[in-house]
Design an enzyme around this catalytic site. Structure first.
Site, PDB file in Angstrom:
ATOM      1  N   LYS A   1       7.622  78.345  57.801  1.00 32.71           N
ATOM      2  CA  LYS A   1       7.013  79.654  57.561  1.00 32.71           C
ATOM      3  C   LYS A   1       6.322  79.693  56.192  1.00 32.71           C
ATOM      4  CE  LYS A   1       8.761  84.351  58.023  1.00 32.71           C
ATOM      5  NZ  LYS A   1       9.952  85.191  58.130  1.00 32.71           N
TER       6      LYS A   1
ATOM      7  N   GLY B   1      26.603  74.174  45.273  1.00 30.61           N
ATOM      8  CA  GLY B   1      27.974  73.662  45.211  1.00 30.61           C
ATOM      9  C   GLY B   1      28.037  72.211  45.660  1.00 30.61           C
ATOM     10  N   GLY B   2      27.682  71.949  46.913  1.00 33.02           N
ATOM     11  CA  GLY B   2      27.685  70.587  47.418  1.00 33.02           C
ATOM     12  C   GLY B   2      28.120  70.511  48.860  1.00 33.02           C
TER      13      GLY B   2
ATOM     14  N   GLU C   1      36.383  74.188  45.428  1.00 32.11           N
ATOM     15  CA  GLU C   1      35.868  75.529  45.710  1.00 32.11           C
ATOM     16  C   GLU C   1      36.943  76.337  46.425  1.00 32.11           C
ATOM     17  OE1 GLU C   1      31.795  76.106  46.911  1.00 32.11           O
ATOM     18  OE2 GLU C   1      31.300  74.061  46.405  1.00 32.11           O
TER      19      GLU C   1
ATOM     20  N   HIS D   1      29.054  86.758  49.187  1.00 32.05           N
ATOM     21  CA  HIS D   1      29.531  85.931  48.076  1.00 32.05           C
ATOM     22  C   HIS D   1      29.867  86.856  46.915  1.00 32.05           C
ATOM     23  CE1 HIS D   1      29.796  82.758  45.127  1.00 32.05           C
ATOM     24  NE2 HIS D   1      29.636  81.848  46.075  1.00 32.05           N
TER      25      HIS D   1
ATOM     26  N   ARG E   1      36.416  83.964  49.898  1.00 33.57           N
ATOM     27  CA  ARG E   1      35.277  84.771  49.437  1.00 33.57           C
ATOM     28  C   ARG E   1      35.348  86.225  49.889  1.00 33.57           C
ATOM     29  NH1 ARG E   1      30.283  80.459  50.077  1.00 33.57           N
ATOM     30  NH2 ARG E   1      31.094  79.151  48.410  1.00 33.57           N
TER      31      ARG E   1
ATOM     32  N   HIS F   1      25.294  86.269  51.763  1.00 34.67           N
ATOM     33  CA  HIS F   1      25.078  84.882  51.345  1.00 34.67           C
ATOM     34  C   HIS F   1      24.899  83.921  52.525  1.00 34.67           C
ATOM     35  CE1 HIS F   1      25.363  81.256  49.049  1.00 34.67           C
ATOM     36  NE2 HIS F   1      26.524  80.894  49.596  1.00 34.67           N
TER      37      HIS F   1
ATOM     38  N   ARG G   1      33.045  81.347  56.821  1.00 29.89           N
ATOM     39  CA  ARG G   1      32.800  79.931  56.555  1.00 29.89           C
ATOM     40  C   ARG G   1      33.570  79.451  55.333  1.00 29.89           C
ATOM     41  NH1 ARG G   1      28.090  77.451  53.040  1.00 29.89           N
ATOM     42  NH2 ARG G   1      28.631  79.334  51.930  1.00 29.89           N
TER      43      ARG G   1
END
Ligand SMILES: Cc1cc2nc3c(=O)[nH]c(=O)nc-3n(C[C@H](O)[C@H](O)[C@H](O)COP(=O)(O)OP(=O)(O)OC[C@H]3O[C@@H](n4cnc5c(N)ncnc54)[C@H](O)[C@@H]3O)c2cc1C
Length: 494
Positions: free
Chosen positions: A33, A46-47, A111, A225, A269, A326, A361
């Site tokens: 897009k 973060g990773g 995390e 988040h 979270r 998020h 998640r």
């Protein structure tokens, strides 16, 4: 012999991983897009979660994923994701990708809601940027990438998906046909006023899939988040990895906000977001205190730049934060072969609801999902026979478009109010009434004399908002990221 044709709508990680694994089998067209860096992949700080450490175990990663998802996850899909992760990560490394290491050992980040340090990262907080660069180099001159081109609807013939209708920035229409079409269009957190996403991530894939008859799933589950920095210019993410390195949430008097939770600042979270949201609603400002993070600028160079750009003083060590949308767990329902309920239409990455995330998640599981399932879909498509050649005569889609008769900003604000961190069934019903009151016409942007790209986006945003609202109304209990007010929670229990 003519090669099979594949259209991937998207150029993010899931799209790139799929394309890379099918280079020998298909002629691949990828659409974006915006430019090819558009999307959330490039923003990932973060990773990637993967069991690599000696003291970690696959069962522990599976357990943490299910816990975060309130056990609404599809267990078979979770096992597939996590058990395949180490091999997929090895292939990524073999293709030349470099994760941060010290003396030959991966540096593993921690995390929220992970029992172990298992987050692989690159360039400190630049994993997404480096992955994007890496894949775009691997794909250079091997696939056709068409930028600034928006998919507006899917093309169907005899019930199956045969292609996609697009418009470019000059609003010129172009249809593409292929043996298989894959939606890799990312999530829909951009339908909210405050979010961490690329602003173009407004759920187009869900809208165009749904209009073509594809089933949707879990749309009520939206992850908020806890730490979006409140900058002069914008809201932007401060990765949970920062709390993993010792940062703590405080109020204006410097008191620790998460002191009473057993997992403290690394609680899930949804829990942390709700605590911050409640305090913000009561007029209390909330901050992330980064003074105890050693070598902050070296470990988090991208966040450091964002803080500078937004005139937030790192030396002072207090970042004003609030929760914001998020990651979106819901999407187009897919089976184990990543096929939607429309034959020959597939979905991967954040637009797909595979069931791996359940009601919420686990941090850093989504880049992993893009990599593992991108490769898995490649394995599925490699063995598919080509479609028999013929003339395509696309049929009318079952559903027409309803235009948005309010400003996009007003819709985002309403979504924030009604579908945000804490919800109430009573308020959701009020929102339903408000949306029902909008005029309905069946003439969508594609046929409208004053069509604009904004119009396409706003129509999709309205449809996605309606679908999320419906899903939230249908979900009566407070679970995972779908949080009801305390009063309503008690009422449901009685
Ligand atoms: C700030 C931030 C930090 C994050 N950090 C992490 C992290 O550390 N670890 C982790 O696991 N996850 C993280 N995530 C989540 C993760 O980045 C995303 O879930 C993942 O990158 C999604 O990849 P994708 O391939 O599904 O889509 P994206 O990378 O979002 O790409 C979407 C693509 O679809 C295209 N597109 C959309 N609509 C259309 C249309 N109508 N027509 C044509 N093209 C279209 C876009 O142009 C783009 O190319 C983070 C997300 C954000 C926002």
């Amino acid at each position: 012999m003519k090669r099979k044709q594949l259209i991937i709508i998207g150029t993010g990680l899931s799209a790139c991983q799929l394309a890379y694994n099918l280079l020998n089998d298909y002629d691949v067209i990828m659409l974006s897009k915006g430019d090819k860096q558009t999307g959330n992949t490039v923003k990932a700080q973060g990773g990637i979660a993967c069991v690599m450490g000696q003291h970690d175990h696959l069962d522990s990663h599976i357990h943490d994923t299910l816990m975060a998802g309130s056990f609404l996850n599809d267990v078979a899909q979770v096992e597939k994701l996590i058990k395949n992760a180490p091999n997929v990560m090895q292939s990524l490394i073999q293709s030349g990708f470099i994760f941060d290491q010290v003396v030959g050992q991966f540096i593993l980040g921690k995390e929220g809601a992970h029992q172990h340090r298992r987050i692989l990262h690159a360039g400190g907080d630049q994993t997404g940027k480096r992955l994007t660069c890496h894949y775009h180099q691997l794909l250079q001159d091997k696939v056709t990438i068409i930028e600034q081109t928006t998919a507006v609807d899917l093309l169907k013939q005899e019930g199956r998906c045969v292609g996609v209708r697009t418009v470019n920035h000059s609003l010129e229409r172009q249809d593409y046909f292929a043996d298989a079409v894959v939606l890799a269009t990312g999530g829909y957190a951009g339908i909210f006023q405050h979010h961490s996403n690329d602003p173009l991530m407004t759920g187009d894939g869900i809208a165009i899939g749904y209009r073509a008859g594809a089933a949707v799933k879990d749309l009520e589950f939206i992850q908020f988040h806890p730490t979006l920095a409140i900058g002069h210019q914008q809201r932007f993410l401060i990765s949970e990895a920062v709390r993993g390195e010792g940062a703590r949430l405080v109020n204006g008097r410097g008191e620790y906000i998460m002191a009473d939770h057993p997992l403290k600042d690394l609680a899930p979270r949804d829990v942390v977001s709700q605590v911050l949201y409640t305090r913000n609603q009561q007029g209390e400002a909330t901050y992330l205190d980064i003074r105890s993070v050693k070598g902050f600028q070296r470990r988090f160079p991208q966040i450091t730049d964002l803080l500078h750009e937004n005139s937030i003083d790192i030396k002072q060590g207090l970042i004003p934060v609030q929760p914001g949308a998020h990651f979106t767990m819901g999407g187009l329902a897919v089976n184990e072969q990543h096929e939607t309920t429309v034959p020959h239409l597939y979905a991967i990455g954040e637009v797909a609801a595979t069931g791996v995330h359940g009601a919420n998640r686990l941090a850093s599981n989504s880049l992993l999902e893009a990599l593992v399932f991108g490769k898995d879909l490649a394995d599925v498509l490699r063995n598919k026979p080509p479609m028999s050649p013929g003339t395509y005569v696309p049929e009318d889609l079952p559903m027409k478009v309803q235009p948005l008769d309010m400003s996009i900003e007003a819709l985002k604000q309403a979504n924030e109010t009604y579908l945000g961190v804490v919800r109430s069934q009573t308020a959701l019903k009020q929102f339903e009434k408000e949306l029902r009151a909008l005029p309905i016409t069946t003439r969508g942007a594609i046929d409208h004399p004053t069509k604009t790209l904004e119009r396409y986006t706003s129509e999709n945003m309205l449809l996605v908002s309606q679908l999320v609202l419906q899903a939230a109304l249908n979900r009566k209990e407070s679970i995972g990221a779908h949080k009801l007010t305390n009063k309503e929670k008690q009422a449901v229990r009685q």
